[in-house]
Scaffold this motif. Structure first.
Motif, PDB file in Angstrom:
ATOM      1  N   MET A   1       0.939  -1.097   0.160  1.00 47.34           N
ATOM      2  CA  MET A   1       0.139   0.077  -0.204  1.00 47.34           C
ATOM      3  C   MET A   1       0.878   1.208   0.034  1.00 47.34           C
ATOM      4  O   MET A   1       1.894   1.344   0.684  1.00 47.34           O
ATOM      5  N   ALA A   2       0.590   2.194  -0.878  1.00 48.53           N
ATOM      6  CA  ALA A   2       1.404   3.513  -0.970  1.00 48.53           C
ATOM      7  C   ALA A   2       0.683   4.501   0.047  1.00 48.53           C
ATOM      8  O   ALA A   2      -0.404   4.414   0.131  1.00 48.53           O
ATOM      9  N   LEU A   3       1.535   5.396   0.528  1.00 48.30           N
ATOM     10  CA  LEU A   3       1.018   6.532   1.162  1.00 48.30           C
ATOM     11  C   LEU A   3       0.389   7.637  -0.032  1.00 48.30           C
ATOM     12  O   LEU A   3       1.289   8.029  -0.767  1.00 48.30           O
ATOM     13  N   ASN A   4      -0.731   7.802   0.407  1.00 42.77           N
ATOM     14  CA  ASN A   4      -1.602   8.616  -0.426  1.00 42.77           C
ATOM     15  C   ASN A   4      -2.406   9.943   0.225  1.00 42.77           C
ATOM     16  O   ASN A   4      -2.793  10.633  -0.364  1.00 42.77           O
ATOM     17  N   LYS A   5      -2.277   9.830   1.709  1.00 38.71           N
ATOM     18  CA  LYS A   5      -2.913  10.912   2.349  1.00 38.71           C
ATOM     19  C   LYS A   5      -2.041  10.969   3.594  1.00 38.71           C
ATOM     20  O   LYS A   5      -2.198  10.232   4.442  1.00 38.71           O
ATOM     21  N   PHE A   6      -1.500  12.310   4.042  1.00 38.54           N
ATOM     22  CA  PHE A   6      -0.552  12.319   4.869  1.00 38.54           C
ATOM     23  C   PHE A   6      -1.098  13.621   5.702  1.00 38.54           C
ATOM     24  O   PHE A   6      -1.783  14.663   5.189  1.00 38.54           O
ATOM     25  N   GLY A   7      -0.971  13.489   7.014  1.00 38.01           N
ATOM     26  CA  GLY A   7      -1.339  14.894   7.644  1.00 38.01           C
ATOM     27  C   GLY A   7      -0.079  15.265   8.570  1.00 38.01           C
ATOM     28  O   GLY A   7       0.762  14.563   9.386  1.00 38.01           O
ATOM     29  N   PHE A   8       0.129  16.833   8.651  1.00 43.95           N
ATOM     30  CA  PHE A   8       1.012  17.615   9.415  1.00 43.95           C
ATOM     31  C   PHE A   8       0.564  18.396  10.313  1.00 43.95           C
ATOM     32  O   PHE A   8      -0.320  19.296   9.790  1.00 43.95           O
ATOM     33  N   ILE A   9       0.825  18.405  11.466  1.00 47.52           N
ATOM     34  CA  ILE A   9       0.059  19.726  12.429  1.00 47.52           C
ATOM     35  C   ILE A   9       1.481  20.279  12.885  1.00 47.52           C
ATOM     36  O   ILE A   9       2.497  19.626  13.553  1.00 47.52           O
ATOM     37  N   ALA A  46      -6.087  15.130  15.491  1.00 49.21           N
ATOM     38  CA  ALA A  46      -5.464  13.935  14.946  1.00 49.21           C
ATOM     39  C   ALA A  46      -6.565  12.699  14.797  1.00 49.21           C
ATOM     40  O   ALA A  46      -6.557  11.908  13.682  1.00 49.21           O
ATOM     41  N   GLN A  47      -7.759  12.538  15.694  1.00 44.33           N
ATOM     42  CA  GLN A  47      -8.804  11.444  15.550  1.00 44.33           C
ATOM     43  C   GLN A  47      -9.278  11.887  14.223  1.00 44.33           C
ATOM     44  O   GLN A  47      -9.918  11.101  13.425  1.00 44.33           O
ATOM     45  N   GLU A  48      -9.605  13.305  14.106  1.00 39.75           N
ATOM     46  CA  GLU A  48     -10.373  13.834  12.887  1.00 39.75           C
ATOM     47  C   GLU A  48      -9.788  13.279  11.623  1.00 39.75           C
ATOM     48  O   GLU A  48     -10.079  12.670  10.572  1.00 39.75           O
ATOM     49  N   LEU A  49      -8.421  13.472  11.684  1.00 42.95           N
ATOM     50  CA  LEU A  49      -7.508  13.154  10.576  1.00 42.95           C
ATOM     51  C   LEU A  49      -7.539  11.539  10.259  1.00 42.95           C
ATOM     52  O   LEU A  49      -7.824  11.211   9.029  1.00 42.95           O
ATOM     53  N   VAL A  50      -7.465  10.788  11.180  1.00 39.11           N
ATOM     54  CA  VAL A  50      -7.651   9.283  11.010  1.00 39.11           C
ATOM     55  C   VAL A  50      -8.865   9.090  10.405  1.00 39.11           C
ATOM     56  O   VAL A  50      -9.197   8.316   9.602  1.00 39.11           O
ATOM     57  N   GLN A  51     -10.154   9.559  10.969  1.00 37.62           N
ATOM     58  CA  GLN A  51     -11.415   9.413  10.332  1.00 37.62           C
ATOM     59  C   GLN A  51     -11.457   9.874   9.127  1.00 37.62           C
ATOM     60  O   GLN A  51     -12.230   9.455   8.147  1.00 37.62           O
ATOM     61  N   ASP A  52     -10.676  10.756   8.681  1.00 36.51           N
ATOM     62  CA  ASP A  52     -10.465  11.316   7.162  1.00 36.51           C
ATOM     63  C   ASP A  52      -9.484  10.501   6.239  1.00 36.51           C
ATOM     64  O   ASP A  52      -9.702  10.713   5.096  1.00 36.51           O
ATOM     65  N   GLY A  53      -9.211   9.489   6.837  1.00 35.19           N
ATOM     66  CA  GLY A  53      -8.682   8.531   6.022  1.00 35.19           C
ATOM     67  C   GLY A  53      -7.041   8.946   6.055  1.00 35.19           C
ATOM     68  O   GLY A  53      -6.316   8.161   4.911  1.00 35.19           O
ATOM     69  N   VAL A  54      -6.542   9.641   6.607  1.00 39.26           N
ATOM     70  CA  VAL A  54      -4.964   9.982   6.602  1.00 39.26           C
ATOM     71  C   VAL A  54      -4.388   8.774   7.184  1.00 39.26           C
ATOM     72  O   VAL A  54      -4.812   8.061   8.101  1.00 39.26           O
ATOM     73  N   GLN A  55      -3.236   8.486   6.542  1.00 41.62           N
ATOM     74  CA  GLN A  55      -2.423   7.084   6.711  1.00 41.62           C
ATOM     75  C   GLN A  55      -1.353   7.389   7.690  1.00 41.62           C
ATOM     76  O   GLN A  55      -0.669   6.503   8.201  1.00 41.62           O
TER      77      GLN A  55
END
Length: 101
Positions: A1-9, A46-55
């Motif tokens: 699986m490739a990284l296709n959704k990243f979150g930075f805070i 962070a919880q919102e990012l996970v729910q939004d599909g961030v990997q």
């Protein structure tokens, strides 16, 4: 699986995580960048990012290991969480930028 959704805070004076956001998209990849004025509430973001599909979530070095641990616990270790680190040559300068609260 490739990284296709990243979150930075990251933190910065006066930033509101509800409005101070940017998304960079290129092909199948997207990065969500969120600014906060202080670490309080980062667990919810962070919880919102996970729910939004961030990997993968990365935290600015200003959060430090305590907040990184709190985020990992808040998301129940569902995805990798990392934090930017700085070498010993930068420690004093970082302490000036992010004084202990």
């Amino acid at each position: 699986m490739a990284l296709n959704k990243f979150g930075f805070i990251f933190t910065g004076e006066g930033l509101d995580p509800c409005s101070d956001r940017a998304v960079i998209e290129k092909g199948q990849f997207s990065a969500i960048i969120i600014g906060m004025s202080n670490p309080d509430g980062v667990e919810k973001i962070a919880q919102e990012l996970v729910q939004d599909g961030v990997q993968l979530i990365e935290l600015c070095g200003g959060f430090g290991p305590l907040w990184t641990s709190r985020v990992i616990n808040a998301i129940k270790n569902q995805i990798p969480v990392g934090s930017v680190g700085y070498g010993p040559e930068s420690i004093n300068m970082m302490a000036e930028l992010f004084p202990a609260t």
